[in-house]
Scaffold this active site. Structure first.
Site, PDB file in Angstrom:
ATOM      1  CB  THR A 311      54.572  31.329 134.536  1.00 48.62           C
ATOM      2  OG1 THR A 311      54.319  32.676 134.945  1.00 48.62           O
ATOM      3  CG2 THR A 311      53.384  30.762 133.817  1.00 48.62           C
ATOM      4  CG  ASP A 312      60.490  32.530 137.378  1.00 49.62           C
ATOM      5  OD1 ASP A 312      60.191  33.622 137.906  1.00 49.62           O
ATOM      6  OD2 ASP A 312      61.541  31.935 137.641  1.00 49.62           O
ATOM      7  CD1 TRP A 313      59.757  39.219 135.046  1.00 50.57           C
ATOM      8  CD2 TRP A 313      58.666  39.318 136.999  1.00 50.57           C
ATOM      9  NE1 TRP A 313      59.444  40.526 135.283  1.00 50.57           N
ATOM     10  CE2 TRP A 313      58.780  40.621 136.479  1.00 50.57           C
ATOM     11  CE3 TRP A 313      58.016  39.121 138.213  1.00 50.57           C
ATOM     12  CZ2 TRP A 313      58.263  41.739 137.137  1.00 50.57           C
ATOM     13  CZ3 TRP A 313      57.514  40.227 138.873  1.00 50.57           C
ATOM     14  CH2 TRP A 313      57.630  41.518 138.340  1.00 50.57           C
ATOM     15  CE  LYS A 314      57.834  41.015 129.376  1.00 46.64           C
ATOM     16  NZ  LYS A 314      58.257  40.434 128.088  1.00 46.64           N
ATOM     17  CG  ASP A 315      59.611  32.387 132.311  1.00 44.00           C
ATOM     18  OD1 ASP A 315      60.380  33.046 131.594  1.00 44.00           O
ATOM     19  OD2 ASP A 315      59.968  31.872 133.379  1.00 44.00           O
TER      20      ASP A 315
END
Length: 779
Positions: A311-315
């Site tokens: 994932t990307d940041w906190k997605d």
């Protein structure tokens, strides 16, 4: 004899018993992965799928702020790696670069816990965004940002930069790099355009492959201690939201998604890229992190991607908090993992693990999905050699930050810089000329580097980049301090938002212009990326425009040096300046390269990797449809509907001149299984050596879906001495000129095609059409 036979039988029995008690040791990576996977508990498997940021496990005020000097909190480390059995860590602490020695200390401590204190001794995999050099390492070699590397149109330069970045990232004890960005930079407003290779599909795919080869090696042997695992970003269609702002909704028809956005990712996956990071946004109303069709059906099944999808940041949290497709955080985890996510960039807590363990026990996430994800993660760790060498040592990397590496970065910067205007040969500058250097970018290393430079937003560059030259300092060294007057006129407010400005003293700059021969106006943007880089108006700031107009009125020649991440609108004053140089975000050696080009030591050879717009409502790419140019059609009188651009895609001037001649197409007609060659002769007709980018465009004259005006199908950068000629040849197959048809399959249709190289044109005919069977399923 009976005794002998009995002894032999006993021996055979003992051998079989011994073999039964001694399992066959796994040999291949797959066997090692399966053997390890079979030993793992559910909790250990889920831990491998979790990734936290470094601040979470350091001594400090909280999970967002670490103490300085930086130290791990070993109780928190053990909580993460032993209690929650986490398999990955990313990022730096306090948003700040670290020395190679500090990286080695921190990652060694993490690996000691992981490989000595956990039950199965599985090493941690550490990841970082090293996107134009090793971003978070002090002393690393910084190249131009990706948009500048694209402007070189030089495959070898891009590959070399990636090789150096891989070497220095491993010197920092980090084996996983979240790069390259293969999104298309097709919207000039988007705050991450500068992280791309520009607007064109072919250019992005070609340079993306070079970057993969540089990071991973041509054989993708990432166990090599000088290579890293690459990560393709951001799958898929990230950079074209309707608003032009980061992480806002995009509406992309499948035909467009496949024709424009997929090919570069496919090429990189075919080149062996090991990991993929997922698009943070929404496509057609569905967050990509929850889209089974894109993540599993397309990425893993159709494209055959065998690596890790992170994932990307906190997605995953965003599925609940922002996008409202999950009613609870736990449901968000269920949606993402079942969609095909393998690893969650959490990044601040361990709730993901609790939720996922519960979901498996409740039957909401199948164990087969967990095993698939963990199998991919373990394979990556084995292929990186982490089980044998959990951490590399900076002492084994003597070339880190070397002069040879710095020279490569300087060459990349000098080949990226693009001369866009040179009225009456105002450049190069005359030797000994008196210069006024002005503008907010004149004396800033921050603006030369942009974001992801020692810190996320690039605001800490001054702490680490003091030894490098700003544009002003480079001009002073090149032209002599006595010949340089500096009055900034407009300055950025570095303690505020990136676009805020202060110290507007235009009158002082105008007054100083009276005593000089030339004015070097250094304008553009301060550093930024992602959401902080969103803007409401693409026009260059009002203060900078006012400065430019006031300087133009002095009557002195004005050379505009643009230093920006995206093409800010300059049409209100561009016609009144004599020279325009686009430097993009050239990195630590950008100031030196700009000075050398202004003084003529280096002949510029960069070409635009995007279309530079003229107005706010002419944000159109070069590969547009004919209807974008209706004012050229007979009987149409709306003359403001034309394709109005400041500078076209692929454009760039030189201090020498090049002549194209003898454009040849090997056959006037070909069948669908044949190839043609296109050749052209290029001659340097000027008085100095220079580099030229030979660009091949092909246009389908008529098709069942309206064809683009033209498409880039080949390019080569050549170096010609004054008076020298060279024949350049391209080979084109029908698949190379295919488009995605209504049935969503790659297709070529019979008919006429126009070839253009420079101002020369030729035609060939395809005598039959063909559909290419490289699409297994619909989205």
């Amino acid at each position: 004899m009976k005794k002998i036979i009995g002894t032999c039988c006993l021996s055979i029995v003992l051998i079989f018993l011994f073999q039964a008690q001694t399992p066959i040791q796994p040999v291949t990576t797959q066997e090692k992965v399966e053997a390890l996977l079979a030993k793992m508990t559910l909790e250990e498997k889920v831990g491998q799928m979790a990734q936290v940021t470094l601040d979470v496990i350091t001594k400090g005020k909280n999970e967002y702020v670490s103490d300085e000097p930086l130290q791990l909190d070993m109780a928190l480390v053990r909580k993460a790696l032993i209690e929650y059995k986490l398999g990955s860590v990313l990022n730096t602490a306090n948003n700040r670069a670290r020395t190679p020695e500090k990286w080695h200390e921190i990652i060694s401590q993490l690996q000691d816990v992981a490989t000595k204190e956990t039950r199965l001794k599985i090493p941690v995999i550490y990841g970082v965004d090293a996107i134009h050099g090793t971003t978070y390492t002090a002393g690393a070699t910084f190249f131009p940002q990706q948009i500048g590397q694209a402007a070189t149109w030089n495959r070898a330069i891009v590959k070399k930069g990636a090789e150096i970045c891989a070497y220095e990232t491993r010197a920092s004890s980090i084996p996983w790099n979240f790069s390259p960005v293969l999104d298309l930079g097709r919207d000039a407003r988007f705050p991450r355009l500068w992280e791309t290779f520009g607007e064109d599909v072919y250019l992005t795919a070609e340079l993306g492959k070079q970057m993969i080869d540089g990071y991973e090696g041509e054989s993708n042997d990432i166990k090599n201690p000088y290579r890293v695992a690459s990560c393709l970003k951001h799958f898929l269609g990230y950079q074209v939201p309707n608003s032009g702002k980061d992480r806002t909704p995009a509406f992309i028809p499948e035909l467009e998604l496949r024709e424009r956005h997929l090919p570069a990712f496919k090429a990189a996956i075919d080149a062996g890229a090991h990991t993929v990071m997922i698009n943070s946004g929404l496509i057609n109303g569905t967050p990509v992190h929850a889209d089974y069709t894109i993540l599993t059906k397309l990425l893993k099944e159709e494209l055959g991607f065998k690596g890790v999808a992170v994932t990307d940041w906190k997605d995953i949290d965003n599925l609940y908090e922002r996008d409202k497709v999950a009613a609870t955080p736990k449901e968000a985890v269920k949606l993402a993992i079942n969609a095909g996510i393998d690893m969650s960039m959490i990044p601040y807590n361990f709730k993901f693990c609790d939720y996922l363990i519960a979901l498996v026990k409740e039957g909401e996430v199948p164990m087969s999905r967990i095993d698939d994800a963990v199998r991919r993660i373990l394979t990556l760790k084995f292929e990186l050699g982490l089980f044998e060498t959990p951490v590399t040592n900076y002492k084994d990397y003597p070339q880190f930050g070397s002069k040879a590496f710095e020279e490569s970065a300087y060459v990349a910067a000098s080949e990226s810089i693009t001369l866009l205007k040179n009225s009456n040969g105002v450049l190069p500058l005359k030797k000994g000329a008196k210069l006024l250097v002005t503008g907010p970018n004149a004396n800033s290393m921050r603006s030369l580097n942009g974001g992801w430079s020692y810190s996320w937003q690039g605001e800490k560059v001054s702490e680490f980049g003091e030894k490098y030259n700003t544009i002003l300092e480079a001009l002073q060294q090149k032209g002599g301090k006595d010949n340089i007057t500096f009055v900034q006129g407009v300055a950025y407010k570095d303690d505020g938002k990136y676009w805020e400005e202060k110290d507007v003293d235009i009158d002082a700059a105008v007054k100083a212009a009276a005593k000089v021969d030339y004015i070097i106006l250094c304008a553009g943007e301060n550093s930024y990326t992602e959401k902080p880089g969103d803007l409401h108006d693409l026009t260059l700031s009002a203060n900078q425009i006012a400065l430019a107009k006031a300087l133009v009125k002095t009557g002195k020649p004005v050379i505009l040096v643009l230093n920006e991440g995206r093409p800010r609108l300059i049409s209100s004053f561009e016609r009144d300046v004599q020279g325009v140089l686009q430097s993009y975000l050239p990195g630590n050696f950008g100031g030196d390269a700009i000075a050398d080009i202004l003084y003529g030591t280096v002949n510029p050879s960069g070409k635009l990797p995007y279309t530079y717009p003229m107005y706010a409502n002419t944000l159109v790419t070069y590969d547009h449809k004919p209807s974008e140019e209706q004012s050229k059609m007979q009987g149409v009188y709306d003359y403001e509907s034309d394709f109005a651009v400041q500078y076209p895609f692929g454009f760039g001037l030189s201090y020498t001149s090049f002549q194209y001649s003898d454009l040849q197409v090997s056959k006037s007609a070909i069948a669908a299984n044949e190839k043609i060659t296109v050749s052209v002769t290029v001659k340097n007709t000027g008085t100095r050596d220079g580099k030229e980018v030979v660009q091949l465009f092909i246009a389908d004259q008529y098709a069942s879906i309206t064809p683009d005006m033209k498409r880039l199908r080949g390019f080569e950068k050549i170096n010609l001495k004054a008076g020298e000629s060279q024949k350049v040849t391209f080979t084109i197959a029908p698949r190379d000129i295919a488009f995605v048809a209504k049935d969503l399959r790659w297709t070529v249709e019979k008919g006429d095609y126009e070839v253009s190289v420079g101002t020369l044109k030729a035609k060939f005919t395809l005598s039959e059409g063909k559909t290419f069977d490289d699409k297994a399923s619909n989205l």
